[in-house]
Motif scaffolding. Structure first.
Motif, PDB file in Angstrom:
ATOM      1  N   ARG A   1       0.614  -1.323  -0.009  1.00 39.03           N
ATOM      2  CA  ARG A   1      -0.109   0.107  -0.152  1.00 39.03           C
ATOM      3  C   ARG A   1       0.790   1.404  -0.060  1.00 39.03           C
ATOM      4  N   THR A   2       2.057   1.280   0.696  1.00 36.43           N
ATOM      5  CA  THR A   2       2.679   2.659   0.618  1.00 36.43           C
ATOM      6  C   THR A   2       3.383   2.377  -0.591  1.00 36.43           C
ATOM      7  N   VAL A   3       4.048   1.868  -0.901  1.00 33.75           N
ATOM      8  CA  VAL A   3       4.632   1.869  -2.453  1.00 33.75           C
ATOM      9  C   VAL A   3       3.337   2.733  -3.075  1.00 33.75           C
ATOM     10  N   VAL A   4       1.970   1.827  -3.742  1.00 28.77           N
ATOM     11  CA  VAL A   4       1.440   2.583  -4.198  1.00 28.77           C
ATOM     12  C   VAL A   4       1.266   3.939  -3.781  1.00 28.77           C
ATOM     13  N   VAL A   5       1.303   4.411  -2.554  1.00 33.62           N
ATOM     14  CA  VAL A   5       1.002   5.779  -2.398  1.00 33.62           C
ATOM     15  C   VAL A   5       1.904   6.464  -2.973  1.00 33.62           C
ATOM     16  N   LEU A   6       2.906   6.023  -2.929  1.00 36.37           N
ATOM     17  CA  LEU A   6       4.669   6.968  -3.083  1.00 36.37           C
ATOM     18  C   LEU A   6       4.602   6.850  -4.363  1.00 36.37           C
ATOM     19  N   ILE A   7       4.430   6.023  -5.109  1.00 33.06           N
ATOM     20  CA  ILE A   7       4.078   6.018  -6.933  1.00 33.06           C
ATOM     21  C   ILE A   7       2.905   7.147  -7.433  1.00 33.06           C
ATOM     22  N   ALA A   8       2.219   6.884  -6.795  1.00 31.64           N
ATOM     23  CA  ALA A   8       0.439   8.223  -7.212  1.00 31.64           C
ATOM     24  C   ALA A   8       1.148   9.012  -6.662  1.00 31.64           C
ATOM     25  N   PHE A   9       1.665   9.189  -5.592  1.00 33.63           N
ATOM     26  CA  PHE A   9       2.191  10.651  -4.953  1.00 33.63           C
ATOM     27  C   PHE A   9       2.839  11.551  -6.177  1.00 33.63           C
ATOM     28  N   ALA A  10       4.550  10.522  -6.118  1.00 28.64           N
ATOM     29  CA  ALA A  10       5.308  11.090  -7.367  1.00 28.64           C
ATOM     30  C   ALA A  10       4.892  11.595  -8.343  1.00 28.64           C
ATOM     31  N   MET A  11       3.536  10.618  -9.446  1.00 35.13           N
ATOM     32  CA  MET A  11       3.184  11.057 -10.813  1.00 35.13           C
ATOM     33  C   MET A  11       2.384  12.071 -10.297  1.00 35.13           C
ATOM     34  N   LEU A  12       1.437  12.674  -9.692  1.00 39.66           N
ATOM     35  CA  LEU A  12       0.367  13.463  -9.325  1.00 39.66           C
ATOM     36  C   LEU A  12       1.368  14.617  -8.727  1.00 39.66           C
ATOM     37  N   LEU A  13       2.172  14.958  -8.297  1.00 46.54           N
ATOM     38  CA  LEU A  13       3.222  15.853  -8.024  1.00 46.54           C
ATOM     39  C   LEU A  13       4.008  16.838  -9.085  1.00 46.54           C
ATOM     40  N   PHE A  14       4.931  15.436 -10.086  1.00 46.57           N
ATOM     41  CA  PHE A  14       5.686  15.952 -11.576  1.00 46.57           C
ATOM     42  C   PHE A  14       4.854  15.805 -12.613  1.00 46.57           C
ATOM     43  N   ALA A  15       2.877  15.504 -12.721  1.00 43.30           N
ATOM     44  CA  ALA A  15       2.286  16.093 -13.234  1.00 43.30           C
ATOM     45  C   ALA A  15       0.967  17.614 -13.406  1.00 43.30           C
TER      46      ALA A  15
END
Length: 146
Positions: A43-57
């Motif tokens: 779950r933590t890895v999924v949250v980390l990836i999702a937020f990284a994508m959001l911040l970059f986008a």
């Protein structure tokens, strides 16, 4: 919801509650056949990836040097508290039914009010304290097995 609704804290809080409810249901199913610690890690890895994508986008990613040390300290402490909460939550879901775990977890609302009173100087009104007491009572009533 219209665009104006997304600028209100109430709309975001309701969305948070809806996603938290989905989190409980999805996590209960997801933790069924694996350890709660591994489930929390995934779950933590999924949250980390999702937020990284959001911040970059959205162009919101800034260099860490632009963040003040006090901000770092409290965000790290918040992250550690989140991780501990998730570990405990997934362990509780592994061991008990979501319909009993979630109400006890929601006692965090009561603890936030108490911690905000002590540490942040926030002073709920008498009506606010009544609501906090009712949340406490409701969580206990929901979690007590008959």
């Amino acid at each position: 919801m219209n665009a104006a609704a997304f600028s209100s804290w109430q709309a975001w809080a309701l969305l948070s509650a809806a996603f938290a409810a989905l989190t409980a249901v999805f996590a209960k199913i997801g933790v069924e056949n694996i350890s709660p610690d591994l489930a929390t890690f995934i779950r933590t890895v999924v949250v980390l990836i999702a937020f990284a994508m959001l911040l970059f986008a959205t162009g919101q990613f800034v260099t860490p040097g632009a963040v003040a040390p006090k901000t770092w300290l409290f965000l790290v402490l918040s992250g550690l508290a989140t991780g501990a909460s998730w570990l405990c939550y997934f362990r509780a879901l592994k061991l008990g039914p979501a319909t009993l775990v979630a109400p006890i977890d929601k006692l965090s609302v009561v603890l936030v009010a108490l911690f905000a009173f002590v540490f942040l100087g926030e002073r709920p009104s008498a009506t606010g304290w009544l609501g906090i007491a009712l949340i406490s009572a409701g969580a206990v009533l929901l979690a007590v097995r008959r």
